[in-house]
Design a protein around this motif. Structure first.
Motif, PDB file in Angstrom:
ATOM      1  N   ALA A 110       0.824  -1.216   0.000  1.00  0.00           N
ATOM      2  CA  ALA A 110       0.000   0.000   0.000  1.00  0.00           C
ATOM      3  C   ALA A 110       0.858   1.266   0.000  1.00  0.00           C
ATOM      4  O   ALA A 110       0.521   2.249  -0.671  1.00  0.00           O
ATOM      5  CB  ALA A 110      -0.949  -0.012   1.194  1.00  0.00           C
ATOM      6  N   ARG A 111       1.959   1.254   0.735  1.00  0.00           N
ATOM      7  CA  ARG A 111       2.858   2.428   0.730  1.00  0.00           C
ATOM      8  C   ARG A 111       3.438   2.662  -0.658  1.00  0.00           C
ATOM      9  O   ARG A 111       3.529   3.801  -1.117  1.00  0.00           O
ATOM     10  CB  ARG A 111       3.978   2.241   1.749  1.00  0.00           C
ATOM     11  N   ALA A 112       3.852   1.590  -1.315  1.00  0.00           N
ATOM     12  CA  ALA A 112       4.396   1.717  -2.670  1.00  0.00           C
ATOM     13  C   ALA A 112       3.330   2.232  -3.641  1.00  0.00           C
ATOM     14  O   ALA A 112       3.607   3.087  -4.494  1.00  0.00           O
ATOM     15  CB  ALA A 112       4.945   0.373  -3.148  1.00  0.00           C
ATOM     16  N   ALA A 113       2.107   1.727  -3.496  1.00  0.00           N
ATOM     17  CA  ALA A 113       1.017   2.157  -4.370  1.00  0.00           C
ATOM     18  C   ALA A 113       0.696   3.628  -4.170  1.00  0.00           C
ATOM     19  O   ALA A 113       0.516   4.384  -5.135  1.00  0.00           O
ATOM     20  CB  ALA A 113      -0.222   1.299  -4.113  1.00  0.00           C
ATOM     21  N   LEU A 114       0.622   4.059  -2.922  1.00  0.00           N
ATOM     22  CA  LEU A 114       0.350   5.460  -2.617  1.00  0.00           C
ATOM     23  C   LEU A 114       1.437   6.362  -3.196  1.00  0.00           C
ATOM     24  O   LEU A 114       1.147   7.393  -3.812  1.00  0.00           O
ATOM     25  CB  LEU A 114       0.238   5.654  -1.105  1.00  0.00           C
ATOM     26  N   ALA A 115       2.685   5.969  -3.049  1.00  0.00           N
ATOM     27  CA  ALA A 115       3.792   6.761  -3.594  1.00  0.00           C
ATOM     28  C   ALA A 115       3.689   6.879  -5.111  1.00  0.00           C
ATOM     29  O   ALA A 115       3.895   7.966  -5.673  1.00  0.00           O
ATOM     30  CB  ALA A 115       5.127   6.134  -3.193  1.00  0.00           C
ATOM     31  N   GLN A 116       3.342   5.791  -5.782  1.00  0.00           N
ATOM     32  CA  GLN A 116       3.218   5.832  -7.245  1.00  0.00           C
ATOM     33  C   GLN A 116       2.036   6.683  -7.680  1.00  0.00           C
ATOM     34  O   GLN A 116       2.128   7.426  -8.656  1.00  0.00           O
ATOM     35  CB  GLN A 116       3.105   4.416  -7.812  1.00  0.00           C
ATOM     36  N   GLU A 132     -16.257  -2.302   8.012  1.00  0.00           N
ATOM     37  CA  GLU A 132     -15.787  -1.900   9.341  1.00  0.00           C
ATOM     38  C   GLU A 132     -15.160  -3.035  10.147  1.00  0.00           C
ATOM     39  O   GLU A 132     -14.194  -2.814  10.886  1.00  0.00           O
ATOM     40  CB  GLU A 132     -16.950  -1.284  10.120  1.00  0.00           C
ATOM     41  N   HIS A 133     -15.681  -4.238  10.010  1.00  0.00           N
ATOM     42  CA  HIS A 133     -15.147  -5.333  10.819  1.00  0.00           C
ATOM     43  C   HIS A 133     -13.830  -5.894  10.268  1.00  0.00           C
ATOM     44  O   HIS A 133     -13.237  -6.784  10.849  1.00  0.00           O
ATOM     45  CB  HIS A 133     -16.190  -6.446  11.013  1.00  0.00           C
ATOM     46  N   ASN A 134     -13.329  -5.336   9.168  1.00  0.00           N
ATOM     47  CA  ASN A 134     -12.025  -5.729   8.633  1.00  0.00           C
ATOM     48  C   ASN A 134     -10.960  -4.822   9.260  1.00  0.00           C
ATOM     49  O   ASN A 134     -10.458  -3.888   8.645  1.00  0.00           O
ATOM     50  CB  ASN A 134     -12.006  -5.638   7.112  1.00  0.00           C
ATOM     51  N   HIS A 135     -10.642  -5.111  10.501  1.00  0.00           N
ATOM     52  CA  HIS A 135      -9.726  -4.265  11.275  1.00  0.00           C
ATOM     53  C   HIS A 135      -8.328  -4.226  10.659  1.00  0.00           C
ATOM     54  O   HIS A 135      -7.660  -3.189  10.703  1.00  0.00           O
ATOM     55  CB  HIS A 135      -9.667  -4.729  12.726  1.00  0.00           C
ATOM     56  N   GLY A 136      -7.875  -5.338  10.090  1.00  0.00           N
ATOM     57  CA  GLY A 136      -6.549  -5.370   9.475  1.00  0.00           C
ATOM     58  C   GLY A 136      -6.445  -4.407   8.309  1.00  0.00           C
ATOM     59  O   GLY A 136      -5.464  -3.669   8.178  1.00  0.00           O
ATOM     60  N   SER A 137      -7.455  -4.387   7.463  1.00  0.00           N
ATOM     61  CA  SER A 137      -7.456  -3.486   6.322  1.00  0.00           C
ATOM     62  C   SER A 137      -7.517  -2.029   6.779  1.00  0.00           C
ATOM     63  O   SER A 137      -6.828  -1.162   6.234  1.00  0.00           O
ATOM     64  CB  SER A 137      -8.629  -3.813   5.395  1.00  0.00           C
ATOM     65  N   ALA A 138      -8.326  -1.752   7.782  1.00  0.00           N
ATOM     66  CA  ALA A 138      -8.408  -0.390   8.313  1.00  0.00           C
ATOM     67  C   ALA A 138      -7.060   0.034   8.894  1.00  0.00           C
ATOM     68  O   ALA A 138      -6.623   1.180   8.705  1.00  0.00           O
ATOM     69  CB  ALA A 138      -9.497  -0.300   9.379  1.00  0.00           C
ATOM     70  N   HIS A 139      -6.394  -0.888   9.561  1.00  0.00           N
ATOM     71  CA  HIS A 139      -5.091  -0.583  10.144  1.00  0.00           C
ATOM     72  C   HIS A 139      -4.084  -0.217   9.052  1.00  0.00           C
ATOM     73  O   HIS A 139      -3.303   0.736   9.204  1.00  0.00           O
ATOM     74  CB  HIS A 139      -4.608  -1.777  10.975  1.00  0.00           C
ATOM     75  N   VAL A 140      -4.097  -0.936   7.936  1.00  0.00           N
ATOM     76  CA  VAL A 140      -3.199  -0.619   6.819  1.00  0.00           C
ATOM     77  C   VAL A 140      -3.510   0.775   6.282  1.00  0.00           C
ATOM     78  O   VAL A 140      -2.602   1.587   6.067  1.00  0.00           O
ATOM     79  CB  VAL A 140      -3.293  -1.676   5.699  1.00  0.00           C
ATOM     80  N   ALA A 141      -4.787   1.084   6.070  1.00  0.00           N
ATOM     81  CA  ALA A 141      -5.168   2.411   5.563  1.00  0.00           C
ATOM     82  C   ALA A 141      -4.658   3.511   6.490  1.00  0.00           C
ATOM     83  O   ALA A 141      -4.128   4.536   6.034  1.00  0.00           O
ATOM     84  CB  ALA A 141      -6.681   2.502   5.390  1.00  0.00           C
ATOM     85  N   GLN A 142      -4.800   3.302   7.776  1.00  0.00           N
ATOM     86  CA  GLN A 142      -4.336   4.294   8.751  1.00  0.00           C
ATOM     87  C   GLN A 142      -2.811   4.397   8.746  1.00  0.00           C
ATOM     88  O   GLN A 142      -2.257   5.498   8.826  1.00  0.00           O
ATOM     89  CB  GLN A 142      -4.844   3.939  10.145  1.00  0.00           C
ATOM     90  N   LYS A 143      -2.116   3.270   8.628  1.00  0.00           N
ATOM     91  CA  LYS A 143      -0.654   3.268   8.644  1.00  0.00           C
ATOM     92  C   LYS A 143      -0.064   4.024   7.460  1.00  0.00           C
ATOM     93  O   LYS A 143       1.026   4.578   7.571  1.00  0.00           O
ATOM     94  CB  LYS A 143      -0.112   1.835   8.674  1.00  0.00           C
ATOM     95  N   ILE A 144      -0.772   4.049   6.325  1.00  0.00           N
ATOM     96  CA  ILE A 144      -0.236   4.782   5.177  1.00  0.00           C
ATOM     97  C   ILE A 144      -0.711   6.232   5.157  1.00  0.00           C
ATOM     98  O   ILE A 144      -0.451   6.961   4.202  1.00  0.00           O
ATOM     99  CB  ILE A 144      -0.529   4.076   3.834  1.00  0.00           C
ATOM    100  N   GLY A 145      -1.401   6.646   6.214  1.00  0.00           N
ATOM    101  CA  GLY A 145      -1.748   8.056   6.362  1.00  0.00           C
ATOM    102  C   GLY A 145      -3.124   8.461   5.883  1.00  0.00           C
ATOM    103  O   GLY A 145      -3.408   9.656   5.771  1.00  0.00           O
ATOM    104  N   LEU A 146      -3.998   7.500   5.614  1.00  0.00           N
ATOM    105  CA  LEU A 146      -5.354   7.844   5.192  1.00  0.00           C
ATOM    106  C   LEU A 146      -6.223   8.062   6.428  1.00  0.00           C
ATOM    107  O   LEU A 146      -6.037   7.414   7.451  1.00  0.00           O
ATOM    108  CB  LEU A 146      -5.942   6.742   4.310  1.00  0.00           C
ATOM    109  N   ASP A 147      -7.176   8.970   6.306  1.00  0.00           N
ATOM    110  CA  ASP A 147      -8.092   9.299   7.402  1.00  0.00           C
ATOM    111  C   ASP A 147      -9.499   8.847   7.063  1.00  0.00           C
ATOM    112  O   ASP A 147      -9.921   8.890   5.901  1.00  0.00           O
ATOM    113  CB  ASP A 147      -8.118  10.813   7.649  1.00  0.00           C
TER     114      ASP A 147
END
Length: 182
Positions: A110-116, A132-147
């Motif tokens: 996801a970080r590579a995709a966002l950079a590209q 909402e119940h996909n906590h792992g996916s939400a965590h990735v979105a948050q880690k790459i800086g999405l709100d």
């Protein structure tokens, strides 16, 4: 821009027809779809249509989803990247094979995709939409800086209790948000 991109541990490659079986193997695995089982691919036609959407994004926008391989072995372990949606937004997606969950590959992808996406068309918002119940996916979105920019019932979901979340790298216009809710 090249169609292949290398991260510390991954090789991200534009899909080719020979990738179909490996991508279908991931998309059809029920362990990968525990958060939205009705989207699991039950035949290769669904995977072919998905790969065709990726290719249209590459042709239209110069960026799309990749097949994700381990850099050291070449093993296909997932797919994802930024694909252009009709509303003019990049959708960052990440699907990693169940046997490779929990190792940070989705975040690396996801970080590579966002950079590209920011190189190819920085004026386009980047979104991630998920349940909402996909906590792992939400965590990735948050880690790459999405709100989080949207939370509401997931229209069209076979389970009416499911909530749709949309994360973005900036505020969205109504048409841009609508693209994430289709």
């Amino acid at each position: 821009m090249t169609d292949d991109l290398f991260t510390d541990r991954l090789r991200l490659s534009r899909a080719v027809p020979a990738d179909l079986d490996a991508v279908f193997g991931i998309q059809s695995d029920p362990r990968v779809w525990t958060h939205y089982p009705s989207l699991r691919h039950t035949d290769t036609e669904a995977t072919i249509r998905m790969m065709q959407r990726w290719e249209r994004s590459w042709e239209r926008a110069g960026l799309g989803s990749w097949v994700v391989r381990l850099r050291d072995t070449g093993e296909v372990i997932g797919n994802g990247g930024c694909t252009l949606l009709d509303g003019g937004v990049w959708n960052v997606g990440y699907r990693i094979a169940a046997d490779h969950h929990g190792r940070g590959y989705a975040t690396e992808l996801a970080r590579a995709a966002l950079a590209q996406a920011r190189i190819v068309a920085p004026e386009r918002p980047v979104i991630a939409y998920l349940v909402e119940h996909n906590h792992g996916s939400a965590h990735v979105a948050q880690k790459i800086g999405l709100d989080l920019v949207h939370r509401a019932p997931d229209a069209g979901n076979p389970d009416p209790s499911v909530i749709r979340l949309v994360y973005a790298d900036r505020p969205l216009a109504p048409a841009q948000l609508a693209a994430a809710l289709r």
